[in-house]
Scaffold this motif. Structure first.
Motif, PDB file in Angstrom:
ATOM      1  N   LEU A  40       0.101   4.683   9.974  1.00 14.63           N
ATOM      2  CA  LEU A  40       0.063   3.892   8.872  1.00 14.63           C
ATOM      3  C   LEU A  40      -0.205   4.321   7.383  1.00 14.63           C
ATOM      4  O   LEU A  40       0.342   4.463   6.342  1.00 14.63           O
ATOM      5  CB  LEU A  40      -0.979   2.551   8.953  1.00 14.63           C
ATOM      6  N   LYS A  41      -1.360   5.430   7.487  1.00 14.24           N
ATOM      7  CA  LYS A  41      -1.661   6.278   6.395  1.00 14.24           C
ATOM      8  C   LYS A  41      -0.615   7.226   5.848  1.00 14.24           C
ATOM      9  O   LYS A  41      -0.246   7.187   4.682  1.00 14.24           O
ATOM     10  CB  LYS A  41      -3.026   7.008   6.693  1.00 14.24           C
ATOM     11  N   ASP A  85       0.310  -4.648  -1.079  1.00 12.45           N
ATOM     12  CA  ASP A  85      -0.991  -4.799  -1.255  1.00 12.45           C
ATOM     13  C   ASP A  85      -1.491  -5.942  -0.068  1.00 12.45           C
ATOM     14  O   ASP A  85      -2.318  -5.917   0.561  1.00 12.45           O
ATOM     15  CB  ASP A  85      -1.810  -5.225  -2.598  1.00 12.45           C
ATOM     16  N   ARG A  86      -0.848  -7.047  -0.182  1.00 12.96           N
ATOM     17  CA  ARG A  86      -0.835  -8.089   0.718  1.00 12.96           C
ATOM     18  C   ARG A  86      -0.608  -7.589   2.110  1.00 12.96           C
ATOM     19  O   ARG A  86      -1.255  -8.057   2.927  1.00 12.96           O
ATOM     20  CB  ARG A  86       0.085  -9.469   0.164  1.00 12.96           C
ATOM     21  N   ALA A  87       0.487  -7.124   2.264  1.00 12.39           N
ATOM     22  CA  ALA A  87       0.871  -6.627   3.638  1.00 12.39           C
ATOM     23  C   ALA A  87       0.002  -5.619   4.531  1.00 12.39           C
ATOM     24  O   ALA A  87      -0.381  -5.664   5.596  1.00 12.39           O
ATOM     25  CB  ALA A  87       2.201  -5.801   3.805  1.00 12.39           C
ATOM     26  N   LEU A  88      -0.808  -4.962   3.558  1.00 14.70           N
ATOM     27  CA  LEU A  88      -1.913  -4.218   3.949  1.00 14.70           C
ATOM     28  C   LEU A  88      -3.210  -4.552   4.295  1.00 14.70           C
ATOM     29  O   LEU A  88      -4.206  -4.004   4.728  1.00 14.70           O
ATOM     30  CB  LEU A  88      -1.880  -2.737   3.167  1.00 14.70           C
ATOM     31  N   ALA A 136      -6.135   1.472   5.420  1.00 14.19           N
ATOM     32  CA  ALA A 136      -4.879   1.876   4.725  1.00 14.19           C
ATOM     33  C   ALA A 136      -4.737   1.231   3.504  1.00 14.19           C
ATOM     34  O   ALA A 136      -4.242   1.833   2.477  1.00 14.19           O
ATOM     35  CB  ALA A 136      -3.611   1.287   5.533  1.00 14.19           C
ATOM     36  N   LEU A 137      -5.272   0.186   3.246  1.00  9.07           N
ATOM     37  CA  LEU A 137      -5.172  -0.730   1.829  1.00  9.07           C
ATOM     38  C   LEU A 137      -6.182   0.340   0.874  1.00  9.07           C
ATOM     39  O   LEU A 137      -5.665   0.558  -0.177  1.00  9.07           O
ATOM     40  CB  LEU A 137      -5.773  -2.269   2.031  1.00  9.07           C
ATOM     41  N   GLU A 138      -7.152   0.677   1.439  1.00  3.71           N
ATOM     42  CA  GLU A 138      -8.340   1.366   0.479  1.00  3.71           C
ATOM     43  C   GLU A 138      -7.456   2.678   0.157  1.00  3.71           C
ATOM     44  O   GLU A 138      -7.480   2.971  -1.142  1.00  3.71           O
ATOM     45  CB  GLU A 138      -9.436   1.867   1.267  1.00  3.71           C
TER      46      GLU A 138
END
Ligand code: GTP
Ligand code: MG
Length: 424
Positions: free
Chosen positions: A287-288, A400-403, A409-411
């Motif tokens: 993911l990253k 943003d929402r999907a993560l 990963a969001l961070e």
């Protein structure tokens, strides 16, 4: 067991020089006459795949390859194909003939296995011939084999495909050496608890296959059931009314990425929402890495070249996602002067450096190892990669929402954004 998806089976490939007994060994390991055997060197020309049950491991994909010492122009092409197999190999068997011993070909293979982090088992085949002094020169053969083992600090198994010596031992060693992470254990089991409801949105449009669901959707349903949760499968037009009907809010909604935008509007903000392609980016790849790819998408500008890589060679729809939809979105969102080039199938081009970013398909037909190999190759060339689904989420402003369900990963994604803001 035969229905275990090809991409989810550990891939075991057999490598070695011609005529060392690779195909014979596969036949013995699998108890079937799958592969053609003959005393003629160069019998196996193209890689041969066989999905099968290999006890004590379970469902695997066995791959027989052409000898690495093949000659001539055709031979070179075969060697290239054999080496491409390494990209998807979770575990390799290096077969060496006890009559020939080891030389530069074997040393080369070992170097490649090490470079590509492929665990491997050395099998010294035709061992019974060592006892037959007329057919072999045991002393000199063993001397060079010994040197080879010492040089690379290797262990080996003595075997005979013909006399069925140590076949069980090879099977057991395969089971022991098989890397645990060759497939992620779960698609979304770590995101849900028993008793949860997951809403799955699968568009039924012209791109949907007739009469069935696509593989990632089926696998996700199975994974949810395996974790004692329930799956509510619906179309994008029904998602809001289905959620409203539920007594308790669903734990998470997963949508086909092409319907991301619509579904994001329908699903209340306090309910987690992600895409099948984000789940599979994690299940099959990393993911990253794709988050870094999204950052590269942010920086795209006129004149840049994007490579669209599709792993399977399906017939293209008129509004094909990789060749039509994504390029159109990129052209309207960023610049009409961004160039797109396309590759499909097994090949991954050598000129990755020419591209600013690689947009990769969801890889449902590839195993995790091959996806990771492709990511590694791209990384070595300094080219960021993103998959279709995450690319679409970014293009529609909902990454943003999907993560959100994946805090790390969001961070990383938000850090990256701040960096960009900082630069501007
Ligand atoms: N004596 C002996 N012969 C073997 C053994 N294993 C295979 N052979 C023989 O070696 C020859 C080559 O076997 P294959 O299994 O076709 O070898 P391969 O490595 O797949 O060869 P290519 O496909 O040409 O690269 C055949 O004649 C086999 O019968 C063994 O353990 N002992
Ligand atoms: Mg063969």
């Amino acid at each position: 067991m035969n229905s275990t998806a090809k991409g989810d089976r550990p891939h075991i490939a057999v490598f070695g020089r011609r005529n060392v007994g690779k195909s014979s060994l596969i036949n013995k390991l699998t108890n079937q006459k799958l592969a053609l055997v003959s005393s003629q060197p160069g019998t196996t020309t193209d890689p041969v795949y066989k999905a099968m049950e290999l006890l004590p491991i379970g469902p695997v994909m066995m791959i027989d390859t052409a000898g690495i010492d093949d000659q001539g122009e055709l031979g070179e092409m075969r060697i290239k194909k054999t080496k491409e197999i390494m990209r998807k190999t979770d575990l390799a068997l290096l077969v060496i003939s006890a009559v020939q011993g080891a030389g530069e070909f074997e040393a080369d293979l070992v170097r490649e296995f090490k470079e590509k982090d492929i665990p491997f088992i050395v099998v010294l085949n035709k061992i019974e011939l060592l006892e037959d002094a007329e057919k072999a020169e045991p002393i000199s053969t063993l001397k060079n084999f010994d040197k080879f083992l010492k040089k690379f600090k290797l262990d080996f198994i003595k075997a005979s495909a013909e006399q069925e010596i140590n076949i069980d031992l090879i099977r057991e060693t395969i089971a022991e050496e098989m890397p645990e992470d060759c497939s992620r254990q779960t698609i979304m089991g770590d995101l849900i608890d028993p008793g949860d409801t997951v809403v799955l949105v699968t568009p039924i449009d012209s791109a949907a296959p007739k009469g069935r669901l696509i593989l990632p959707q089926v696998q996700t349903i199975r994974d949810i059931l395996d974790h004692d949760a329930s799956a509510l499968v619906t179309k994008k037009t029904k998602v809001k009314s289905e959620i409203d009907k539920l007594e308790n809010a669903p734990k998470i909604v997963v949508t086909d990425s092409q319907a991301f935008e619509t579904v994001a509007r329908e699903v209340p903000e306090d309910i987690l929402l992600t895409g099948f392609s984000v789940l599979f980016a994690r299940y099959k790849g990393d993911l990253k890495t794709f988050v870094r790819g999204a950052k590269a998408m942010e920086k795209l500008k006129a004149g840049d070249k994007v490579l669209v890589a599709e792993a399977c060679t399906h017939r293209r729809q008129q509004d094909d996602i990789g060749t039509v939809k994504i390029p159109n979105w990129v052209h309207s969102k960023i610049s009409p002067e961004i160039e797109f080039e396309h590759v499909s199938g097994r090949e991954f081009p050598d000129n990755l450096k020419d591209y600013t970013v690689i947009l990769h398909c969801g890889s449902c037909m590839l195993n995790r190892k091959e996806v990771l190999s492709r990511l590694k190759e791209a990384e070595a060339e300094g080219v960021p990669v993103i998959n279709y689904g995450m690319g679409i989420a970014w293009l529609h402003g909902i990454l943003d929402r999907a993560l959100e369900p994946f805090p790390e990963a969001l961070e990383l994604w938000q850090q990256d954004q701040e960096e960009i803001v900082g630069v501007v």
